[in-house]
Design an enzyme around this catalytic site. Structure first.
Site, PDB file in Angstrom:
ATOM      1  N   LYS A  57     -14.084  -2.762   0.679  1.00 31.76           N
ATOM      2  CA  LYS A  57     -14.113  -1.455   0.021  1.00 31.76           C
ATOM      3  C   LYS A  57     -15.330  -1.349  -0.897  1.00 31.76           C
ATOM      4  O   LYS A  57     -16.016  -0.323  -0.920  1.00 31.76           O
ATOM      5  CB  LYS A  57     -12.827  -1.224  -0.771  1.00 31.76           C
ATOM      6  CG  LYS A  57     -11.623  -0.972   0.117  1.00 31.76           C
ATOM      7  CD  LYS A  57     -10.352  -0.842  -0.700  1.00 31.76           C
ATOM      8  CE  LYS A  57      -9.147  -0.620   0.196  1.00 31.76           C
ATOM      9  NZ  LYS A  57      -7.895  -0.464  -0.572  1.00 31.76           N
ATOM     10  N   SER A 113     -10.856  -2.349  -4.824  1.00 27.75           N
ATOM     11  CA  SER A 113      -9.638  -3.082  -5.147  1.00 27.75           C
ATOM     12  C   SER A 113      -8.586  -2.828  -4.080  1.00 27.75           C
ATOM     13  O   SER A 113      -8.610  -1.801  -3.402  1.00 27.75           O
ATOM     14  CB  SER A 113      -9.116  -2.622  -6.515  1.00 27.75           C
ATOM     15  OG  SER A 113      -7.994  -3.380  -6.898  1.00 27.75           O
ATOM     16  N   ASP A 114      -7.673  -3.774  -3.958  1.00 25.95           N
ATOM     17  CA  ASP A 114      -6.551  -3.592  -3.055  1.00 25.95           C
ATOM     18  C   ASP A 114      -5.338  -4.321  -3.617  1.00 25.95           C
ATOM     19  O   ASP A 114      -5.484  -5.353  -4.279  1.00 25.95           O
ATOM     20  CB  ASP A 114      -6.857  -4.097  -1.641  1.00 25.95           C
ATOM     21  CG  ASP A 114      -5.893  -3.506  -0.629  1.00 25.95           C
ATOM     22  OD1 ASP A 114      -6.029  -2.297  -0.345  1.00 25.95           O
ATOM     23  OD2 ASP A 114      -4.998  -4.235  -0.163  1.00 25.95           O
ATOM     24  N   THR A 115      -4.157  -3.771  -3.352  1.00 25.41           N
ATOM     25  CA  THR A 115      -2.898  -4.354  -3.815  1.00 25.41           C
ATOM     26  C   THR A 115      -1.960  -4.488  -2.630  1.00 25.41           C
ATOM     27  O   THR A 115      -1.825  -3.553  -1.844  1.00 25.41           O
ATOM     28  CB  THR A 115      -2.257  -3.458  -4.899  1.00 25.41           C
ATOM     29  OG1 THR A 115      -3.161  -3.345  -5.999  1.00 25.41           O
ATOM     30  CG2 THR A 115      -0.938  -4.042  -5.386  1.00 25.41           C
ATOM     31  N   ALA A 146      -6.452  -7.727  -5.691  1.00 19.09           N
ATOM     32  CA  ALA A 146      -7.810  -8.271  -5.737  1.00 19.09           C
ATOM     33  C   ALA A 146      -8.754  -7.165  -6.203  1.00 19.09           C
ATOM     34  O   ALA A 146      -8.590  -6.000  -5.831  1.00 19.09           O
ATOM     35  CB  ALA A 146      -8.239  -8.782  -4.367  1.00 19.09           C
TER      36      ALA A 146
END
Length: 189
Positions: free
Chosen positions: A52, A69-71, A106
């Protein structure tokens, strides 16, 4: 004046970033979020955050770093993404009911040829839910576009018995770690 680009459509990430008093401009960071064969949850979430940020870097004027970011939600090594449909969402909530799961976020910041990352994992314990509670929650509409089929910052918060870790990371952006990462990167510019 903005300090970074944010490669995210998430309103929750924008709200959390605003809490840090970080000025940002939005940039497109859309990527294919398919998991690779045999990819671990940690590797997956880091890869998505990096991709991203890298996609955002390709779509900006390269005057400021890009944050991606990613969750993800993980239960017994199984990734629980956004529900595909009602049955998928109900099944996910049934899995989480009465159990502990992990939420892993992250964060990646890309600038020039560099990328810095941080990962935060939190443990979440869910209350025991009956079928009526699960269905009633699904019908609120809240879980329909959320990883793990719930939002801790919304109605779904009532099902969370305890957390160990970062509340803001569960919502979508770990405040402390993100601020430290941004400060580190901005000092290097």
């Amino acid at each position: 004046m903005a300090q970074i680009y944010l490669a995210s459509r998430s309103p929750r990430r924008r709200e959390l970033l605003a809490q840090l008093n970080i000025q940002y401009q939005l940039v497109d960071g859309e990527i294919d979020e398919s998991q690779l064969l045999d990819e671990s949850a940690i590797d997956y979430v880091i890869r998505l955050a990096c991709e991203k940020a890298q996609q955002g870097w390709q779509n900006c004027d390269k005057t400021m770093p890009v944050l991606g970011s990613d969750t993800i939600v993980v239960y017994q090594n199984q990734l629980l993404g956004k529900p595909a449909n009602e049955q998928d969402g109900l099944n996910t909530l049934s899995l989480l009911s009465g159990n502990q799961h992990q939420v892993i976020t992250a964060v990646a910041i890309k600038w020039q040829d560099n990328i810095e990352t941080v990962v935060v994992s939190s443990d979440v314990e869910f209350a025991q839910l009956d079928e009526q509670e699960i269905l009633a929650y699904w019908q609120t509409g809240e879980p329909q576009d959320k990883a793990g089929s719930y939002a801790i910052q919304g109605i779904g918060g009532q099902f969370v018995k305890s957390i160990q870790g970062s509340y803001s990371a569960i919502v979508g952006l770990p405040l402390y770690e993100t601020k430290q990462l941004i400060q580190k990167v901005l000092k290097q510019l």
